[in-house]
Design an enzyme around this catalytic site. Structure first.
Site, PDB file in Angstrom:
ATOM      1  N   ARG A 163       0.831  -1.209   0.000  1.00 40.60           N
ATOM      2  CA  ARG A 163       0.000   0.000   0.000  1.00 40.60           C
ATOM      3  C   ARG A 163       0.866   1.260   0.000  1.00 40.60           C
ATOM      4  NH1 ARG A 163      -3.574   2.386   4.327  1.00 40.60           N
ATOM      5  NH2 ARG A 163      -5.250   3.441   3.202  1.00 40.60           N
ATOM      6  N   HIS A 212       0.746   4.049  -2.951  1.00 43.31           N
ATOM      7  CA  HIS A 212       0.384   5.432  -2.613  1.00 43.31           C
ATOM      8  C   HIS A 212       1.522   6.393  -2.925  1.00 43.31           C
ATOM      9  CE1 HIS A 212      -3.346   4.878   0.150  1.00 43.31           C
ATOM     10  NE2 HIS A 212      -3.262   3.884  -0.722  1.00 43.31           N
ATOM     11  N   ASN A 217      -3.894   8.435   3.400  1.00 45.93           N
ATOM     12  CA  ASN A 217      -2.594   8.017   3.929  1.00 45.93           C
ATOM     13  C   ASN A 217      -2.534   7.933   5.453  1.00 45.93           C
ATOM     14  OD1 ASN A 217      -1.474   7.724   1.401  1.00 45.93           O
ATOM     15  ND2 ASN A 217      -0.658   9.811   1.331  1.00 45.93           N
ATOM     16  N   HIS A 227      -4.637  -7.230  -3.259  1.00 44.29           N
ATOM     17  CA  HIS A 227      -5.640  -7.344  -2.193  1.00 44.29           C
ATOM     18  C   HIS A 227      -5.762  -8.776  -1.695  1.00 44.29           C
ATOM     19  CE1 HIS A 227      -7.938  -3.396  -3.393  1.00 44.29           C
ATOM     20  NE2 HIS A 227      -6.740  -3.187  -2.864  1.00 44.29           N
ATOM     21  N   THR A 228      -4.960  -9.679  -2.251  1.00 43.46           N
ATOM     22  CA  THR A 228      -4.943 -11.050  -1.742  1.00 43.46           C
ATOM     23  C   THR A 228      -4.346 -11.100  -0.333  1.00 43.46           C
ATOM     24  OG1 THR A 228      -4.451 -13.337  -2.366  1.00 43.46           O
ATOM     25  CG2 THR A 228      -2.664 -11.739  -2.618  1.00 43.46           C
TER      26      THR A 228
END
Length: 387
Positions: free
Chosen positions: A57, A61, A89, A185-186
């Protein structure tokens, strides 16, 4: 026509940047760089498996705002709020791992390895530890000097596939890259506030999202409840900490937690890709490695752009320091000021025999005797170097 032209310009910049990055960039000036980072990641992974999702992530980002320049690591200053302060964030974490890796690298190879490369390499390493491929990462990024909260504009979980794709294509990524990267997203979790509406009042219907498995709806309702602390739920309800292709199998079973995840199975541009990854775990892993390399090259700073931060949370004081810059020690030369004491060569006045008492003040030459003044600039420089 204007959009097509801007996309061509972006692709040209992307190709130039990718050409400036190379695998093994630190082989000669910091040969242990990648092993040092891996060691830090291994220590954190042993005690916290969720660090995989955290670094994925952070990397995403960072790259989607000003490019992969570690601007997400900069702390706010009294004059400006950094990217860390933006809503998306506030829940980004893993900064301590990056700090730890940077400290070890500064001890081994001062002012050599960028914070942007640390994020990229650490993310690759943690994906491998969780079960993904150990792919080669081109390095050579430099760190940005700007971090502005107002510039954070990231694709959200409630977007449709076309809306999300628009955000990805603006960064030079295609529909296959987007569907692949969402496979991250696993691993990881989402706060209930990001999908609460799907459980009871989807898009104002007063009912749950009909595209979600009712059993999952019931399970998520129990997790989220009415808890004011905004609990979290795993995005992959089956192998939550393993980096595998199970995410795609889950969303095909209507068990996607986020709206954008579930919509990948119904949109004609992504449904076929989802089916392919669900039945081909190796194909997903290879595609993910390629997509991460591509994402990690978005708007990178190379050559003399940016700097190599000595502390990932703040920009360097003054001009960025280079590892082998012989000019840095020259600052102590500004003690040319101590030469002023030698201008008490005004003792020519004492030589005027008419005023014999003034020669008694030639104790002023003791100022040149105090070589402590030339030494002070050295200790000042050393002190600033260790900050």
């Amino acid at each position: 026509m204007k959009m097509k032209f801007s996309l061509l310009v972006f692709l040209f910049i992307f190709q130039v940047a990718l050409a400036d990055l190379r695998v093994g960039f630190y082989n000669s000036n910091c040969p242990r760089a990648e092993s040092i980072i891996l060691g830090v990641v291994q220590r954190h992974f042993r005690t916290d498996k969720s660090i995989t999702a955290a670094l994925l992530r952070m990397h995403f980002h960072d790259c989607f705002v000003r490019g992969c320049d570690a601007s997400i690591l900069l702390d706010s200053t009294s004059g400006k709020q950094s990217e860390k302060e933006s809503g998306p964030n506030l829940t980004v974490r893993g900064f301590e791992l990056i700090d730890e890796a940077k400290k070890a690298l500064e001890e081994a190879c001062p002012s050599t390895v960028s914070c942007a490369d640390i994020i990229t390499l650490a993310t690759r390493d943690v994906v491998f530890l969780a079960g993904g491929l150990n792919y080669a990462v081109p390095t050579g990024r430099r760190d940005g000097l700007v971090s502005n909260m107002d510039e954070v504009n990231l694709p959200g979980p409630t977007l449709t596939v076309p809306q999300a794709l628009q955000s990805f294509t603006s960064k030079g990524l295609n529909v296959n890259d987007m569907t692949t990267l969402l496979g991250g997203h696993t691993v990881g979790v989402a706060h209930c506030s990001f999908f609460q509406d799907r459980l009871s009042n989807f898009q104002g219907t007063g009912a749950p999202d009909s595209s979600m498995d009712p059993t999952l709806v019931a399970k998520l309702k129990r997790i989220c409840g009415i808890n004011a602390n905004d609990p979290t739920a795993f995005l992959d309800q089956n192998t939550s900490f393993a980096f595998d292709n199970e995410y795609y199998n889950q969303i095909r079973l209507r068990r996607g937690v986020l709206q954008i995840d579930q919509e990948l199975t119904s949109d004609t541009s992504t449904a076929g890709i989802v089916s392919g990854f669900a039945s081909n775990p190796g194909g997903f892993q290879r595609s993910f490695a390629n997509a991460m390399i591509k994402m990690g090259s978005i708007q990178v700073l190379v050559g003399n752009a940016g700097e190599i931060r000595q502390n990932c949370r703040v920009v360097n004081q003054g001009k960025p320091q280079q590892p082998t810059n012989p000019g840095a020690p020259q600052k102590p030369i500004t003690p040319g000021k101590p030469k002023k004491p030698t201008t008490p060569v005004n003792p020519k006045k004492p030589t005027t025999p008419s005023k014999p008492k003034k020669p008694i003040t030639p104790k002023k030459p003791k100022k040149p005797i105090s070589p402590t003044k030339p030494k002070k600039p050295k200790t000042k420089n050393q002190a600033s170097k260790h900050k």
